[in-house]
Motif scaffolding. Sequence first.
Motif, mmCIF file in Angstrom:
data_model
loop_
_atom_site.group_PDB
_atom_site.id
_atom_site.type_symbol
_atom_site.label_atom_id
_atom_site.label_comp_id
_atom_site.label_asym_id
_atom_site.label_seq_id
_atom_site.Cartn_x
_atom_site.Cartn_y
_atom_site.Cartn_z
ATOM 1 N N CYS A 171 0.838 -1.204 0.000
ATOM 2 C CA CYS A 171 0.000 0.000 0.000
ATOM 3 C C CYS A 171 0.877 1.259 0.000
ATOM 4 N N ASP A 174 0.447 3.585 1.946
ATOM 5 C CA ASP A 174 0.362 4.120 3.313
ATOM 6 C C ASP A 174 1.723 4.645 3.797
ATOM 7 N N GLY A 206 -4.134 0.602 -1.082
ATOM 8 C CA GLY A 206 -4.672 -0.697 -0.715
ATOM 9 C C GLY A 206 -3.875 -1.892 -1.204
ATOM 10 N N HIS A 234 -2.171 -4.138 4.839
ATOM 11 C CA HIS A 234 -1.794 -3.775 6.209
ATOM 12 C C HIS A 234 -2.988 -3.400 7.069
ATOM 13 N N CYS A 256 -5.712 0.074 7.180
ATOM 14 C CA CYS A 256 -5.682 0.620 5.817
ATOM 15 C C CYS A 256 -6.890 1.529 5.563
ATOM 16 N N GLY A 257 -6.644 2.630 4.900
ATOM 17 C CA GLY A 257 -7.721 3.554 4.548
ATOM 18 C C GLY A 257 -8.784 2.903 3.679
HETATM 19 ZN ZN LIG Z 1 -3.355 1.140 3.046
#
Ligand SMILES: [Zn+2]
Length: 170
Positions: free
Chosen positions: A37, A39, A62, A89, A92-93
């Motif tokens: 991701c 992130d 993602g 992870h 995650c958003g």
């Molecule tokens: Zn994520």
Amino acid sequence: MSAIQANLEASSERYSATFTKGHLALPPAKKYLVLTCMDARIDPAAAFGIELGDAHVIRNAGASAVDALRSIIISEQLLGTNEILLVKHTGCGMLTFTNADAYALVEQRLGAEASAELKAKNLDFLAFPDLEEAVRKDVEFLKASRLVPGEVTISGWVYEVETGKTRRVV
Ligand SMILES: [Zn+2]
């Protein structure tokens, strides 16, 4: 110059001053790719043990295999990788919204013309409600795709942003 740009320039000065890896070959030396991701809390090199020149690291929102397919084909067919580590992870958003939410947000924030453009593209934001199920589904997607050769080794993992640990799912 923005503070962000100034940081890049200062970091580049420091990094290049002692840089000794200019001889590395284009194809990843260890012939694998990591899909994870975007992130900001994930440091793939440190967390997954990737040395410079060893692996491709593909990142998107993602760690979507569907979204990454273009890069995966290039990595495998043009640059010789034959193993995929797929790492989503915790926190995650992509666990926090649906396509309908994203479409509504675009309309509200960016206006009707932007919304029409998005609808014309029929863009799937590829959010997912269950983390481990999403890892399994993406691994299944890659294994089922004729664009990923059968001999490619594929595994699915979850990185825990709370502990820094990565655990295997499939
Ligand atoms: Zn994520």
